[in-house]
Design a protein around this motif. Structure first.
Motif, PDB file in Angstrom:
ATOM      1  N   THR A 139       0.817  -1.209   0.000  1.00 46.41           N
ATOM      2  CA  THR A 139       0.000   0.000   0.000  1.00 46.41           C
ATOM      3  C   THR A 139       0.855   1.264   0.000  1.00 46.41           C
ATOM      4  O   THR A 139       0.422   2.298  -0.512  1.00 46.41           O
ATOM      5  CB  THR A 139      -0.955   0.034   1.211  1.00 46.41           C
ATOM      6  N   VAL A 140       2.056   1.208   0.557  1.00 44.48           N
ATOM      7  CA  VAL A 140       2.946   2.370   0.487  1.00 44.48           C
ATOM      8  C   VAL A 140       3.276   2.676  -0.969  1.00 44.48           C
ATOM      9  O   VAL A 140       3.170   3.822  -1.427  1.00 44.48           O
ATOM     10  CB  VAL A 140       4.236   2.128   1.300  1.00 44.48           C
ATOM     11  N   THR A 141       3.652   1.655  -1.720  1.00 49.72           N
ATOM     12  CA  THR A 141       4.002   1.839  -3.127  1.00 49.72           C
ATOM     13  C   THR A 141       2.800   2.326  -3.931  1.00 49.72           C
ATOM     14  O   THR A 141       2.905   3.283  -4.723  1.00 49.72           O
ATOM     15  CB  THR A 141       4.516   0.519  -3.726  1.00 49.72           C
ATOM     16  N   ILE A 142       1.648   1.693  -3.717  1.00 46.49           N
ATOM     17  CA  ILE A 142       0.446   2.057  -4.471  1.00 46.49           C
ATOM     18  C   ILE A 142       0.028   3.497  -4.162  1.00 46.49           C
ATOM     19  O   ILE A 142      -0.290   4.285  -5.070  1.00 46.49           O
ATOM     20  CB  ILE A 142      -0.710   1.094  -4.127  1.00 46.49           C
ATOM     21  N   THR A 143       0.022   3.862  -2.895  1.00 48.82           N
ATOM     22  CA  THR A 143      -0.422   5.196  -2.495  1.00 48.82           C
ATOM     23  C   THR A 143       0.502   6.277  -3.041  1.00 48.82           C
ATOM     24  O   THR A 143       0.034   7.315  -3.536  1.00 48.82           O
ATOM     25  CB  THR A 143      -0.511   5.287  -0.961  1.00 48.82           C
ATOM     26  N   GLU A 144       1.808   6.059  -2.956  1.00 47.78           N
ATOM     27  CA  GLU A 144       2.749   7.052  -3.475  1.00 47.78           C
ATOM     28  C   GLU A 144       2.597   7.217  -4.991  1.00 47.78           C
ATOM     29  O   GLU A 144       2.631   8.334  -5.517  1.00 47.78           O
ATOM     30  CB  GLU A 144       4.178   6.645  -3.123  1.00 47.78           C
ATOM     31  N   ALA A 145       2.405   6.105  -5.689  1.00 48.93           N
ATOM     32  CA  ALA A 145       2.247   6.165  -7.142  1.00 48.93           C
ATOM     33  C   ALA A 145       0.950   6.874  -7.522  1.00 48.93           C
ATOM     34  O   ALA A 145       0.920   7.689  -8.459  1.00 48.93           O
ATOM     35  CB  ALA A 145       2.276   4.759  -7.727  1.00 48.93           C
ATOM     36  N   ARG A 146      -0.112   6.562  -6.797  1.00 47.22           N
ATOM     37  CA  ARG A 146      -1.390   7.186  -7.141  1.00 47.22           C
ATOM     38  C   ARG A 146      -1.368   8.680  -6.854  1.00 47.22           C
ATOM     39  O   ARG A 146      -1.979   9.470  -7.584  1.00 47.22           O
ATOM     40  CB  ARG A 146      -2.538   6.521  -6.385  1.00 47.22           C
ATOM     41  N   ALA A 147      -0.681   9.092  -5.802  1.00 46.33           N
ATOM     42  CA  ALA A 147      -0.589  10.517  -5.500  1.00 46.33           C
ATOM     43  C   ALA A 147       0.098  11.258  -6.649  1.00 46.33           C
ATOM     44  O   ALA A 147      -0.360  12.322  -7.085  1.00 46.33           O
ATOM     45  CB  ALA A 147       0.165  10.731  -4.193  1.00 46.33           C
ATOM     46  N   ALA A 148       1.194  10.694  -7.138  1.00 45.32           N
ATOM     47  CA  ALA A 148       1.915  11.335  -8.249  1.00 45.32           C
ATOM     48  C   ALA A 148       1.046  11.420  -9.494  1.00 45.32           C
ATOM     49  O   ALA A 148       0.988  12.455 -10.173  1.00 45.32           O
ATOM     50  CB  ALA A 148       3.196  10.564  -8.541  1.00 45.32           C
ATOM     51  N   ALA A 149       0.335  10.326  -9.792  1.00 41.99           N
ATOM     52  CA  ALA A 149      -0.524  10.310 -10.970  1.00 41.99           C
ATOM     53  C   ALA A 149      -1.715  11.251 -10.811  1.00 41.99           C
ATOM     54  O   ALA A 149      -2.164  11.869 -11.783  1.00 41.99           O
ATOM     55  CB  ALA A 149      -1.007   8.886 -11.241  1.00 41.99           C
ATOM     56  N   SER A 150      -2.230  11.375  -9.595  1.00 44.16           N
ATOM     57  CA  SER A 150      -3.413  12.204  -9.355  1.00 44.16           C
ATOM     58  C   SER A 150      -3.149  13.672  -9.633  1.00 44.16           C
ATOM     59  O   SER A 150      -4.043  14.399 -10.101  1.00 44.16           O
ATOM     60  CB  SER A 150      -3.902  12.016  -7.916  1.00 44.16           C
ATOM     61  N   ILE A 151      -1.945  14.130  -9.348  1.00 45.34           N
ATOM     62  CA  ILE A 151      -1.595  15.524  -9.652  1.00 45.34           C
ATOM     63  C   ILE A 151      -1.724  15.781 -11.147  1.00 45.34           C
ATOM     64  O   ILE A 151      -2.273  16.807 -11.584  1.00 45.34           O
ATOM     65  CB  ILE A 151      -0.183  15.836  -9.131  1.00 45.34           C
ATOM     66  N   ASP A 152      -1.250  14.838 -11.958  1.00 44.18           N
ATOM     67  CA  ASP A 152      -1.373  14.972 -13.411  1.00 44.18           C
ATOM     68  C   ASP A 152      -2.834  14.954 -13.847  1.00 44.18           C
ATOM     69  O   ASP A 152      -3.235  15.708 -14.732  1.00 44.18           O
ATOM     70  CB  ASP A 152      -0.609  13.846 -14.110  1.00 44.18           C
ATOM     71  N   VAL A 153      -3.630  14.091 -13.219  1.00 40.11           N
ATOM     72  CA  VAL A 153      -5.053  13.990 -13.581  1.00 40.11           C
ATOM     73  C   VAL A 153      -5.784  15.291 -13.253  1.00 40.11           C
ATOM     74  O   VAL A 153      -6.593  15.793 -14.054  1.00 40.11           O
ATOM     75  CB  VAL A 153      -5.722  12.803 -12.863  1.00 40.11           C
ATOM     76  N   LEU A 154      -5.516  15.855 -12.094  1.00 39.81           N
ATOM     77  CA  LEU A 154      -6.174  17.105 -11.702  1.00 39.81           C
ATOM     78  C   LEU A 154      -5.809  18.229 -12.670  1.00 39.81           C
ATOM     79  O   LEU A 154      -6.682  19.012 -13.090  1.00 39.81           O
ATOM     80  CB  LEU A 154      -5.770  17.484 -10.272  1.00 39.81           C
ATOM     81  N   ARG A 155      -4.550  18.315 -13.038  1.00 41.62           N
ATOM     82  CA  ARG A 155      -4.127  19.339 -14.002  1.00 41.62           C
ATOM     83  C   ARG A 155      -4.760  19.111 -15.367  1.00 41.62           C
ATOM     84  O   ARG A 155      -5.203  20.058 -16.033  1.00 41.62           O
ATOM     85  CB  ARG A 155      -2.607  19.337 -14.111  1.00 41.62           C
TER      86      ARG A 155
END
Length: 333
Positions: free
Chosen positions: A271-287
């Motif tokens: 879950t550490v790996t998944i959460t960190e990856a999703r956070a990075a991707a989410s910034i791109d999605v929001l933009r």
């Protein structure tokens, strides 16, 4: 005589094998896990992966049923009591939802205190987690894992990002609980305690100006449709706490218990790996969806910390007996 002894030994050995082997028609043990994450969320996916892993490791002896809204058994406010009574085998909730019973759980909501990845990785084996476990056990719960869910916060706003503490003045800001409103009051904001599922409608209705959340949840809630800007900051962190009924866990066979424990240990790391990856991707999605994002600078972090952390620390010390001693048990950066 020797032949008789050999025969007796063989009979005994066969009896042991038969008694230790699972019966052909034995029913699998069911583990129902109710949780509060949305359908499309990394915690929901992680729990389903845990279910598959447990069933594989136990060769089908333990079947895990993930109960995601709307397919839940009890109201969210009753989930702790349901696990303690055995009505549910397990549940997963954000740590800050424990705070009415265990105010220490607010530690991760104190601004800028607990957002370093090394702290998060070390938490489950820390003295602070051990102290929390004693209180959880007294309430009829036992920790299975602490699932890292965020350390990348998003403070949304309507037209432009909130950059300076003074920008909060007069804004009606959603918070996760009453304690989280303390640092916002210190910068003259007006805290509004709302569940995640209510924020979209509140923004549309004009009863809310800004939201404190995390970047992944902002994507899941489609906040980019109703809020035009946001500030990304290491403002707070959170865990999804997966806990079980102790009697159910202790009633498993050694093989079943090992399957559950091993799958849980694997999931905590994943879950550490998944959460960190999703956070990075989410910034791109929001933009990509038109949100004007501001990534907080170190100088801005220092200004927010100076304005918002001291009142939160004071409130924590007031709410938690020996609160300062508890905070000293947390992993350091």
């Amino acid at each position: 005589m020797i032949s008789g002894l050999r025969t007796a030994a063989l009979v005994t050995a066969l009896a042991v094998l038969v008694s230790s082997a699972p019966a052909a028609d034995a029913q699998p043990v069911t583990m129902r896990i109710q949780h509060s994450a949305p359908l499309v969320h990394q915690i929901t996916l992680a729990l389903h992966a845990f279910a598959q892993d447990v069933e594989a490791r136990s060769s089908g002896e333990v079947v895990v049923d993930i109960l995601t809204r709307p397919r839940t058994l009890v109201p969210g406010g009753e989930v702790v009591a349901a696990v303690a009574s055995g009505a549910l085998e397990a549940a997963a909730i954000p740590n800050f939802q424990w705070t009415d019973a265990i105010p220490e759980m607010n530690f991760s909501v104190i601004p800028y205190l607990f957002t370093d990845l090394a702290q998060i990785r070390a938490f489950s084996t820390s003295p602070a987690a051990e102290l929390l476990e004693d209180q959880l056990n007294a309430l009829g719960a036992r920790t299975l894992i602490w699932m890292h869910v965020t350390r990348t916060s998003l403070i949304t706003s309507q037209e432009r990002p909130i950059v300076a503490p003074a920008d909060f003045a007069g804004l009606r800001v959603r918070t996760v609980n009453e304690f989280a409103g303390v640092p916002l009051e210190a910068v003259d904001a007006v805290p509004q305690r709302l569940g995640a599922g209510s924020v979209y409608a509140a923004i549309e209705a004009g009863t809310l100006d800004a939201i404190t959340t995390d970047v992944a949840s902002a994507v899941g809630l489609r906040l980019y449709e109703v809020q035009g800007a946001g500030t990304v900051a290491p403002y707070f962190s959170a865990f999804y706490h997966l806990f079980v009924n102790p009697g159910w866990l202790d009633g498993l066979s050694a093989r079943q218990r090992k399957a559950v424990d091993d799958a849980a240990a694997a999931l905590e790391a994943t879950t550490v790996t998944i959460t960190e990856a999703r956070a990075a991707a989410s910034i791109d999605v929001l933009r990509a969806n038109g949100m004007d994002l501001h990534l907080q600078t170190e100088a801005e972090q220092a200004a927010w910390r100076a304005a918002m952390q001291p009142p939160a620390l004071e409130a924590f010390a007031r709410d938690v007996p020996d609160g300062e001693a508890f905070l000293a048990l947390l992993p350091r950066e």
